[in-house]
Design a protein around this motif. Structure first.
Motif, mmCIF file in Angstrom:
data_model
loop_
_atom_site.group_PDB
_atom_site.id
_atom_site.type_symbol
_atom_site.label_atom_id
_atom_site.label_comp_id
_atom_site.label_asym_id
_atom_site.label_seq_id
_atom_site.Cartn_x
_atom_site.Cartn_y
_atom_site.Cartn_z
ATOM 1 N N PRO A 4 -13.377 -39.991 -32.714
ATOM 2 C CA PRO A 4 -13.713 -39.396 -31.408
ATOM 3 C C PRO A 4 -14.052 -40.445 -30.357
ATOM 4 O O PRO A 4 -13.811 -40.226 -29.158
ATOM 5 C CB PRO A 4 -14.927 -38.512 -31.714
ATOM 6 N N GLY A 5 -14.596 -41.596 -30.795
ATOM 7 C CA GLY A 5 -14.920 -42.655 -29.845
ATOM 8 C C GLY A 5 -13.676 -43.200 -29.167
ATOM 9 O O GLY A 5 -13.655 -43.420 -27.955
ATOM 10 N N THR A 6 -12.623 -43.416 -29.946
ATOM 11 C CA THR A 6 -11.359 -43.896 -29.384
ATOM 12 C C THR A 6 -10.787 -42.895 -28.392
ATOM 13 O O THR A 6 -10.362 -43.258 -27.288
ATOM 14 C CB THR A 6 -10.337 -44.145 -30.504
ATOM 15 N N LEU A 7 -10.778 -41.642 -28.781
ATOM 16 C CA LEU A 7 -10.262 -40.591 -27.890
ATOM 17 C C LEU A 7 -11.047 -40.564 -26.585
ATOM 18 O O LEU A 7 -10.465 -40.436 -25.497
ATOM 19 C CB LEU A 7 -10.347 -39.233 -28.593
ATOM 20 N N GLY A 8 -12.366 -40.728 -26.685
ATOM 21 C CA GLY A 8 -13.197 -40.725 -25.486
ATOM 22 C C GLY A 8 -12.884 -41.871 -24.551
ATOM 23 O O GLY A 8 -12.835 -41.691 -23.326
ATOM 24 N N PHE A 9 -12.643 -43.074 -25.103
ATOM 25 C CA PHE A 9 -12.339 -44.222 -24.254
ATOM 26 C C PHE A 9 -10.919 -44.137 -23.677
ATOM 27 O O PHE A 9 -10.663 -44.678 -22.601
ATOM 28 C CB PHE A 9 -12.544 -45.525 -25.031
ATOM 29 N N VAL A 10 -10.017 -43.476 -24.378
ATOM 30 C CA VAL A 10 -8.688 -43.228 -23.804
ATOM 31 C C VAL A 10 -8.825 -42.330 -22.581
ATOM 32 O O VAL A 10 -8.249 -42.587 -21.516
ATOM 33 C CB VAL A 10 -7.755 -42.580 -24.847
ATOM 34 N N ILE A 11 -9.613 -41.262 -22.723
ATOM 35 C CA ILE A 11 -9.807 -40.316 -21.611
ATOM 36 C C ILE A 11 -10.560 -40.976 -20.455
ATOM 37 O O ILE A 11 -10.173 -40.845 -19.288
ATOM 38 C CB ILE A 11 -10.571 -39.074 -22.109
ATOM 39 N N ASN A 12 -11.625 -41.718 -20.787
ATOM 40 C CA ASN A 12 -12.423 -42.363 -19.732
ATOM 41 C C ASN A 12 -11.599 -43.347 -18.908
ATOM 42 O O ASN A 12 -11.809 -43.486 -17.701
ATOM 43 C CB ASN A 12 -13.607 -43.117 -20.354
ATOM 44 N N GLY A 13 -10.667 -44.038 -19.559
ATOM 45 C CA GLY A 13 -9.911 -45.068 -18.864
ATOM 46 C C GLY A 13 -8.565 -44.626 -18.336
ATOM 47 O O GLY A 13 -7.816 -45.442 -17.778
ATOM 48 N N TRP A 14 -8.249 -43.338 -18.529
ATOM 49 C CA TRP A 14 -6.931 -42.857 -18.098
ATOM 50 C C TRP A 14 -6.804 -42.974 -16.575
ATOM 51 O O TRP A 14 -7.591 -42.432 -15.832
ATOM 52 C CB TRP A 14 -6.716 -41.418 -18.528
ATOM 53 N N GLY A 15 -5.817 -43.724 -16.135
ATOM 54 C CA GLY A 15 -5.587 -43.899 -14.710
ATOM 55 C C GLY A 15 -6.453 -44.958 -14.062
ATOM 56 O O GLY A 15 -6.410 -45.113 -12.836
ATOM 57 N N ALA A 16 -7.231 -45.693 -14.869
ATOM 58 C CA ALA A 16 -8.076 -46.752 -14.300
ATOM 59 C C ALA A 16 -7.210 -47.858 -13.700
ATOM 60 O O ALA A 16 -6.100 -48.119 -14.159
ATOM 61 C CB ALA A 16 -8.991 -47.343 -15.374
ATOM 62 N N GLU A 17 -7.714 -48.495 -12.666
ATOM 63 C CA GLU A 17 -6.973 -49.550 -11.989
ATOM 64 C C GLU A 17 -7.043 -50.866 -12.768
ATOM 65 O O GLU A 17 -8.007 -51.134 -13.493
ATOM 66 C CB GLU A 17 -7.524 -49.761 -10.579
ATOM 67 N N ASP A 18 -5.992 -51.679 -12.611
ATOM 68 C CA ASP A 18 -5.920 -53.043 -13.151
ATOM 69 C C ASP A 18 -5.917 -53.108 -14.668
ATOM 70 O O ASP A 18 -6.289 -54.135 -15.256
ATOM 71 C CB ASP A 18 -7.078 -53.901 -12.611
ATOM 72 N N LEU A 19 -5.513 -52.018 -15.344
ATOM 73 C CA LEU A 19 -5.373 -52.087 -16.792
ATOM 74 C C LEU A 19 -4.189 -52.989 -17.150
ATOM 75 O O LEU A 19 -3.188 -53.029 -16.423
ATOM 76 C CB LEU A 19 -5.138 -50.695 -17.377
ATOM 77 N N PRO A 20 -4.265 -53.725 -18.266
ATOM 78 C CA PRO A 20 -3.123 -54.558 -18.674
ATOM 79 C C PRO A 20 -1.970 -53.682 -19.129
ATOM 80 O O PRO A 20 -2.154 -52.490 -19.425
ATOM 81 C CB PRO A 20 -3.693 -55.376 -19.840
ATOM 82 N N PRO A 21 -0.761 -54.254 -19.205
ATOM 83 C CA PRO A 21 0.395 -53.466 -19.677
ATOM 84 C C PRO A 21 0.162 -52.917 -21.077
ATOM 85 O O PRO A 21 -0.586 -53.494 -21.872
ATOM 86 C CB PRO A 21 1.535 -54.495 -19.663
ATOM 87 N N PHE A 22 0.798 -51.791 -21.363
ATOM 88 C CA PHE A 22 0.743 -51.164 -22.691
ATOM 89 C C PHE A 22 -0.693 -50.787 -23.078
ATOM 90 O O PHE A 22 -1.171 -51.128 -24.163
ATOM 91 C CB PHE A 22 1.357 -52.073 -23.755
ATOM 92 N N SER A 23 -1.356 -50.065 -22.189
ATOM 93 C CA SER A 23 -2.707 -49.583 -22.462
ATOM 94 C C SER A 23 -2.726 -48.062 -22.373
ATOM 95 O O SER A 23 -2.070 -47.468 -21.527
ATOM 96 C CB SER A 23 -3.710 -50.160 -21.462
ATOM 97 N N LEU A 24 -3.491 -47.444 -23.281
ATOM 98 C CA LEU A 24 -3.789 -46.023 -23.188
ATOM 99 C C LEU A 24 -5.250 -45.916 -22.781
ATOM 100 O O LEU A 24 -6.146 -46.059 -23.607
ATOM 101 C CB LEU A 24 -3.562 -45.329 -24.534
ATOM 102 N N GLY A 25 -5.498 -45.672 -21.509
ATOM 103 C CA GLY A 25 -6.868 -45.710 -21.038
ATOM 104 C C GLY A 25 -7.475 -47.071 -21.343
ATOM 105 O O GLY A 25 -6.861 -48.109 -21.059
ATOM 106 N N TYR A 26 -8.662 -47.051 -21.954
ATOM 107 C CA TYR A 26 -9.334 -48.304 -22.287
ATOM 108 C C TYR A 26 -8.989 -48.788 -23.703
ATOM 109 O O TYR A 26 -9.795 -49.443 -24.351
ATOM 110 C CB TYR A 26 -10.841 -48.142 -22.163
ATOM 111 N N VAL A 27 -7.792 -48.480 -24.159
ATOM 112 C CA VAL A 27 -7.319 -48.964 -25.458
ATOM 113 C C VAL A 27 -6.055 -49.785 -25.244
ATOM 114 O O VAL A 27 -5.049 -49.269 -24.765
ATOM 115 C CB VAL A 27 -7.030 -47.807 -26.436
ATOM 116 N N SER A 28 -6.117 -51.079 -25.582
ATOM 117 C CA SER A 28 -4.956 -51.958 -25.456
ATOM 118 C C SER A 28 -4.081 -51.838 -26.704
ATOM 119 O O SER A 28 -4.504 -52.194 -27.811
ATOM 120 C CB SER A 28 -5.413 -53.417 -25.292
ATOM 121 N N LEU A 29 -2.862 -51.336 -26.524
ATOM 122 C CA LEU A 29 -1.953 -51.188 -27.657
ATOM 123 C C LEU A 29 -1.494 -52.542 -28.180
ATOM 124 O O LEU A 29 -1.202 -52.688 -29.368
ATOM 125 C CB LEU A 29 -0.749 -50.338 -27.248
#
Length: 276
Positions: A201-226
């Motif tokens: 659930p923590g991972t899912l939460g950080f994906v949702i929290n970071g969805w659409g955030a600015e300046d994310l690196p390429p290949f990111s799902l929210g605050y999760v770097s693939l």
């Protein structure tokens, strides 16, 4: 960012993250900490090297760390189950409240800045490390866990703070269980399951929290770097069973010192970052 790096730099970065995976996987099996205690600071400095915005750097490190804990905890849990070192009764008692703590942690993370996450990681790691290093062998508050509501509050605290730190629950659950005279190796084995309850659930939460955030690196799902996930997970999963095997062959004193050493070093580094 990635597109501006040469082939040699990309290979060096991938190799460095693979080594981080080896260390985190081994520690997941050895100490039941899910490897996040290594992954979070490692990713934090990798993202710094890549010049990722400081405003999202800590969130990205925590979210990616939680994602990598999922497969590592599964492998570690299987290894500990083979040695009958997982307490299912404790998991049934603590599981729902740990999950509640994760939800609380995710909500808090959505409203605090990166320095707050860094500070939580460093300070809590230092406190636990100092306890593990300087508490007398066999020190305990009582024989057995307390009754309600304290038992639920402890589980909620472990879930919430571990989520904010991006780590498996072993960092907090192992020393807390030790205070209540819980066998250390059984605490480590059970912590691998706690890490899984926190990470999903923590991972899912950080994906949702970071969805659409600015300046994310390429290949990111929210605050999760693939990219970070793909580089770390294979070697982490490979080395987790070796750590679990070592946990059942090492002396308890050395296991305790190893746990404290890694917590102390990473805690100092993260707290120092706040003042540098």
């Amino acid at each position: 960012m990635f597109e501006t790096m040469s082939g040699a730099e990309l290979m060096a970065l991938a190799l460095a993250l693979a080594v981080v995976g080896c260390c985190s996987g081994f520690l997941a099996g050895l100490l039941g900490v899910g490897g996040g205690i290594v992954i979070v600071p490692a990713l934090f400095y990798v993202f710094d090297f890549l010049d990722i915005d400081e405003a999202i750097r800590a969130h990205l490190a925590v979210g990616t760390s939680l994602a990598t804990i999922i497969p590592t905890s599964i492998i570690s849990l299987r290894a500990h189950r083979k040695r009958e070192a997982v307490d299912d009764a404790l998991l049934k008692s603590w599981g729902p409240m740990i999950a509640l703590g994760v939800i609380i942690g995710v909500v808090i993370a959505a409203f605090v800045d990166g320095k707050a996450l860094t500070g939580v990681f460093g300070i809590v790691a230092l406190i636990v490390a100092l306890y593990m290093l300087f508490s007398l062998e066999g020190t305990r508050l009582k024989d057995g866990l307390p009754g309600q509501p304290w038992r639920s509050l402890i589980a909620t605290f472990i879930g919430g703070v571990s989520t904010l730190m991006g780590i498996g629950g072993g960092t907090l659950s192992v020393p807390i269980l030790s205070l209540f005279n819980f066998p250390l190796r059984r605490a480590v084995g059970t912590a691998s399951a706690i890490g899984l309850i926190i990470a999903v659930p923590g991972t899912l939460g950080f994906v949702i929290n970071g969805w659409g955030a600015e300046d994310l690196p390429p290949f990111s799902l929210g605050y999760v770097s693939l990219v970070g996930f793909a580089a770390i997970v294979p070697t982490s999963m490979l080395f987790a069973p070796y750590g679990a095997r070592a946990a059942h062959s090492m002396q308890v004193g050395w296991l305790r010192k190893s746990f404290a050493l890694f917590l102390g070093l990473t805690g100092v580094k993260m707290v120092w970052t706040l003042f540098s």
